[in-house]
Design a protein around this motif. Structure first.
Motif, PDB file in Angstrom:
ATOM      1  N   TYR A 121       0.826  -1.213   0.000  1.00 21.05           N
ATOM      2  CA  TYR A 121       0.000   0.000   0.000  1.00 21.05           C
ATOM      3  C   TYR A 121       0.858   1.260   0.000  1.00 21.05           C
ATOM      4  CZ  TYR A 121      -3.521  -3.363   1.268  1.00 21.05           C
ATOM      5  OH  TYR A 121      -4.357  -4.450   1.250  1.00 21.05           O
ATOM      6  N   ILE A 122       0.256   2.357  -0.476  1.00 18.68           N
ATOM      7  CA  ILE A 122       0.904   3.663  -0.355  1.00 18.68           C
ATOM      8  C   ILE A 122       0.447   4.221   0.993  1.00 18.68           C
ATOM      9  CG2 ILE A 122       1.122   5.990  -1.337  1.00 18.68           C
ATOM     10  CD1 ILE A 122       0.460   4.637  -4.087  1.00 18.68           C
ATOM     11  N   GLU A 140       0.938   6.853   2.749  1.00 13.75           N
ATOM     12  CA  GLU A 140       0.407   8.216   2.906  1.00 13.75           C
ATOM     13  C   GLU A 140      -1.050   8.318   2.432  1.00 13.75           C
ATOM     14  OE1 GLU A 140       3.529  11.354   2.880  1.00 13.75           O
ATOM     15  OE2 GLU A 140       1.952  12.490   1.866  1.00 13.75           O
ATOM     16  N   ASP A 141      -1.407   7.573   1.407  1.00  8.86           N
ATOM     17  CA  ASP A 141      -2.813   7.584   0.947  1.00  8.86           C
ATOM     18  C   ASP A 141      -3.727   7.087   2.068  1.00  8.86           C
ATOM     19  OD1 ASP A 141      -1.935   8.431  -1.459  1.00  8.86           O
ATOM     20  OD2 ASP A 141      -2.341   6.571  -2.561  1.00  8.86           O
ATOM     21  N   THR A 200      -6.787   9.116   3.999  1.00  8.07           N
ATOM     22  CA  THR A 200      -8.148   8.544   4.078  1.00  8.07           C
ATOM     23  C   THR A 200      -8.611   8.523   5.542  1.00  8.07           C
ATOM     24  OG1 THR A 200      -7.699   7.151   2.177  1.00  8.07           O
ATOM     25  CG2 THR A 200      -9.553   6.493   3.547  1.00  8.07           C
TER      26      THR A 200
END
Ligand code: BTN
Length: 235
Positions: free
Chosen positions: A149-150, A152-153, A157
């Motif tokens: 996963y990224i 920071e995204d 969220t």
């Protein structure tokens, strides 16, 4: 919103606490922490691949300190809903402020207060691997899905979800929030041990009550555990 990014720092929460010019929703993100802190003075092992972040929340005059004692629960359901937006898995809320997945801890939340700000620190196992004894009690998102996963995204969220839940809380929708929390109550019907400073007692956990306390049915009576006062050992 100001964002402070670090490849390494002692603790994102301590960084925000030290800031002279604090602003609502200042956000500190780190790839690793050298002195990550957990609740009750524990150490929070901070590895690359985890989401490690803290943000500030300005104390509102209209909300009493008793009301604010529910903030860890509001943060908990925000993190849970945010994680569900990323992956629709069976995340559970473990009173007072942990998120569980597959019977293991995936996230810890630390809420502290300094001057007229709360510092909300969140640590989540995302892309990191877990080895040894820790793998028996903790899990990471990647362990469950096999994906990367990224980070920071995910943080953005979760922050977006926190803002939504906090607005609901502020607008007097605590009863609805509580219902959602109770639908995801990890401890419900489990035997737990309450550990005080010089005593302990066993009981079966029930619902989280309207005032944020956890209902516990012991052999003798029904009691309510206060947020922050009691340590819960799962048997
Ligand atoms: C716990 O489960 O005991 C709470 C853990 C909280 C860890 C996070 S990581 C980001 C922030 N900085 C810290 O030093 N602690 C929190």
């Amino acid at each position: 919103m100001r964002i402070f990014r670090f490849s390494e720092i002692d603790s994102t929460s301590d960084f925000l606490k030290r800031k002279d010019d604090k602003r609502d929703y200042d956000l500190a993100i780190a790839e690793t922490q050298t002195c990550g802190r957990g609740r009750r003075g524990s150490n929070w092992i901070s590895q690359k691949g985890m989401a490690l972040f803290s943000f500030l929340l300005k104390v509102e005059e209209d909300i009493s300190i008793e009301e604010y004692s529910k903030l860890p629960l509001v943060t908990g359901i925000a993190v849970l809903n945010g994680l569900k937006r990323i992956e629709n898995l069976d995340f559970k809320f473990k009173w007072t402020n942990d998120i569980y997945l597959d019977d293991k801890k995936i996230c810890g939340i630390l809420v502290e207060k300094i001057q007229d700000f709360f510092v909300i620190g969140i640590g989540i196992n995302i892309n990191n691997s877990l080895e040894g004894a820790v793998a028996d009690i903790a899990t990471a998102l990647t362990i469950s899905t096999g994906k990367k996963y990224i980070v920071e995204d995910i943080i953005f969220t979760l922050l977006d979800e926190f803002k939504k839940q906090y607005k609901r809380f502020f607008d007097g929708e605590w009863n609805f929030i509580l219902e959602e929390i109770n639908n995801r109550n990890y401890l419900k019907n489990r035997e737990i041990t309450l550990v005080g400073s010089n005593w302990q007692t066993k009981g079966i956990a029930g619902d989280i009550a309207k005032d944020g306390r956890l209902e516990i049915i012991t052999e003798k009576e029904k009691i309510f555990a206060n947020i922050g006062e009691i340590h819960i050992k799962r048997d």
